[in-house]
Design a protein around this motif. Structure first.
Motif, mmCIF file in Angstrom:
data_model
loop_
_atom_site.group_PDB
_atom_site.id
_atom_site.type_symbol
_atom_site.label_atom_id
_atom_site.label_comp_id
_atom_site.label_asym_id
_atom_site.label_seq_id
_atom_site.Cartn_x
_atom_site.Cartn_y
_atom_site.Cartn_z
ATOM 1 N N ASP A 27 0.801 -1.219 0.000
ATOM 2 C CA ASP A 27 0.000 0.000 0.000
ATOM 3 C C ASP A 27 0.835 1.271 0.000
ATOM 4 O O ASP A 27 0.329 2.346 -0.321
ATOM 5 C CB ASP A 27 -1.035 0.018 1.130
ATOM 6 N N ILE A 28 2.116 1.156 0.338
ATOM 7 C CA ILE A 28 3.020 2.307 0.345
ATOM 8 C C ILE A 28 4.363 1.870 -0.227
ATOM 9 O O ILE A 28 4.854 0.783 0.087
ATOM 10 C CB ILE A 28 3.244 2.846 1.774
ATOM 11 N N GLY A 79 -3.418 3.396 -2.822
ATOM 12 C CA GLY A 79 -2.098 3.344 -2.230
ATOM 13 C C GLY A 79 -1.349 4.642 -2.457
ATOM 14 O O GLY A 79 -1.875 5.583 -3.059
ATOM 15 N N SER A 80 -0.133 4.689 -1.958
ATOM 16 C CA SER A 80 0.686 5.892 -2.065
ATOM 17 C C SER A 80 2.118 5.515 -2.426
ATOM 18 O O SER A 80 2.721 4.651 -1.780
ATOM 19 C CB SER A 80 0.679 6.654 -0.735
ATOM 20 N N ILE A 81 2.631 6.164 -3.461
ATOM 21 C CA ILE A 81 4.026 5.976 -3.859
ATOM 22 C C ILE A 81 4.721 7.327 -3.755
ATOM 23 O O ILE A 81 4.180 8.345 -4.199
ATOM 24 C CB ILE A 81 4.143 5.432 -5.294
ATOM 25 N N THR A 171 8.181 12.484 3.828
ATOM 26 C CA THR A 171 7.808 11.244 3.148
ATOM 27 C C THR A 171 6.669 10.541 3.883
ATOM 28 O O THR A 171 5.713 10.058 3.264
ATOM 29 C CB THR A 171 9.035 10.322 3.034
ATOM 30 N N ALA A 175 2.904 9.509 2.645
ATOM 31 C CA ALA A 175 2.469 8.107 2.714
ATOM 32 C C ALA A 175 1.169 7.952 3.500
ATOM 33 O O ALA A 175 0.432 6.990 3.293
ATOM 34 C CB ALA A 175 3.562 7.261 3.356
ATOM 35 N N SER A 176 0.875 8.911 4.359
ATOM 36 C CA SER A 176 -0.258 8.777 5.272
ATOM 37 C C SER A 176 -1.561 9.301 4.672
ATOM 38 O O SER A 176 -1.569 10.000 3.658
ATOM 39 C CB SER A 176 0.033 9.540 6.570
ATOM 40 N N ASP A 177 -2.656 8.989 5.349
ATOM 41 C CA ASP A 177 -3.972 9.495 4.934
ATOM 42 C C ASP A 177 -4.113 10.995 5.186
ATOM 43 O O ASP A 177 -5.063 11.607 4.695
ATOM 44 C CB ASP A 177 -5.082 8.743 5.677
#
Length: 196
Positions: A27-28, A79-81, A171, A175-177
């Motif tokens: 997810d990250i 997700g987060s990149i 970073t 990556a977080s909500d």
């Protein structure tokens, strides 16, 4: 596990797959690989070093995105990149054509990946660190015969080098909500260097 060569597809794919196998999903992801900037003016371009630097600093990010996005798309959970560029992706310097070009390229890859995956709730962003106290920066200071006290104020409105932890905080936010409405952008962790 030995350190993979991110410029080789056959080493990048097996780097991503075990994460999914162990944790059930991806997810990250953070893509951060670089070699020391080149030091020659363009008329003295070292083609071998250009190829090596581009393979790691730019192609490595592209390959990482390729395999990370495949998992994120298949999972269909968003997700987060986060890709790591540099202030040199926004404010170039002489005698570093390969490094500057690669870091500009990372910013471009970030925007393309964000645009291609917006409907899937996959956010792709970038962090552009400035003068961060790392072994690579310290080696550069030695090469130039300078100290942090001499060089820091030229690269920072805060008159000091940053720390890896400070870049990590930017970073982590991406990556977080907490950054759920942020995609396709770059956070400059550079103490105002690109603003001056």
């Amino acid at each position: 596990m030995s350190k993979p060569d991110v410029s080789q597809s056959e080493q990048v794919e097996p780097m991503v797959d075990p994460v999914v196998a162990e944790y059930g999903l991806l997810d990250i992801a953070v893509n951060n690989a670089a070699v020391t900037p080149d030091v020659n003016p363009l008329p003295e371009l070292d083609e071998d070093y250009w190829d090596r630097l581009m393979s790691i600093n730019l192609k490595g990010v592209a390959l990482s995105l390729k395999y990370e996005l495949r998992h994120l798309i298949t999972q269909d959970q968003g997700g987060s990149i986060i890709n790591v560029s540099s202030v040199r992706g926004f404010r170039p310097r002489p005698n570093a054509a390969a490094y500057v070009a690669a870091k500009h390229g990372v910013v471009g890859l970030t925007k393309v990946a964000a645009m291609e995956n917006d409907s899937r709730n996959i956010r792709v962003n970038c962090v552009a660190p400035g003068a961060i106290d790392t072994p690579m920066l310290q080696a550069s200071l030695v090469h130039r015969g300078q100290t942090e006290a001499e060089f820091g104020p030229r690269l920072s409105l805060l008159n000091r080098f940053g720390t890896a932890d400070e870049v990590a905080q930017a970073t982590l936010w991406l990556a977080s909500d907490l950054s759920s409405y942020v995609t396709g952008t770059t956070i400059h962790a550079d103490a105002g260097y690109t603003s001056s």
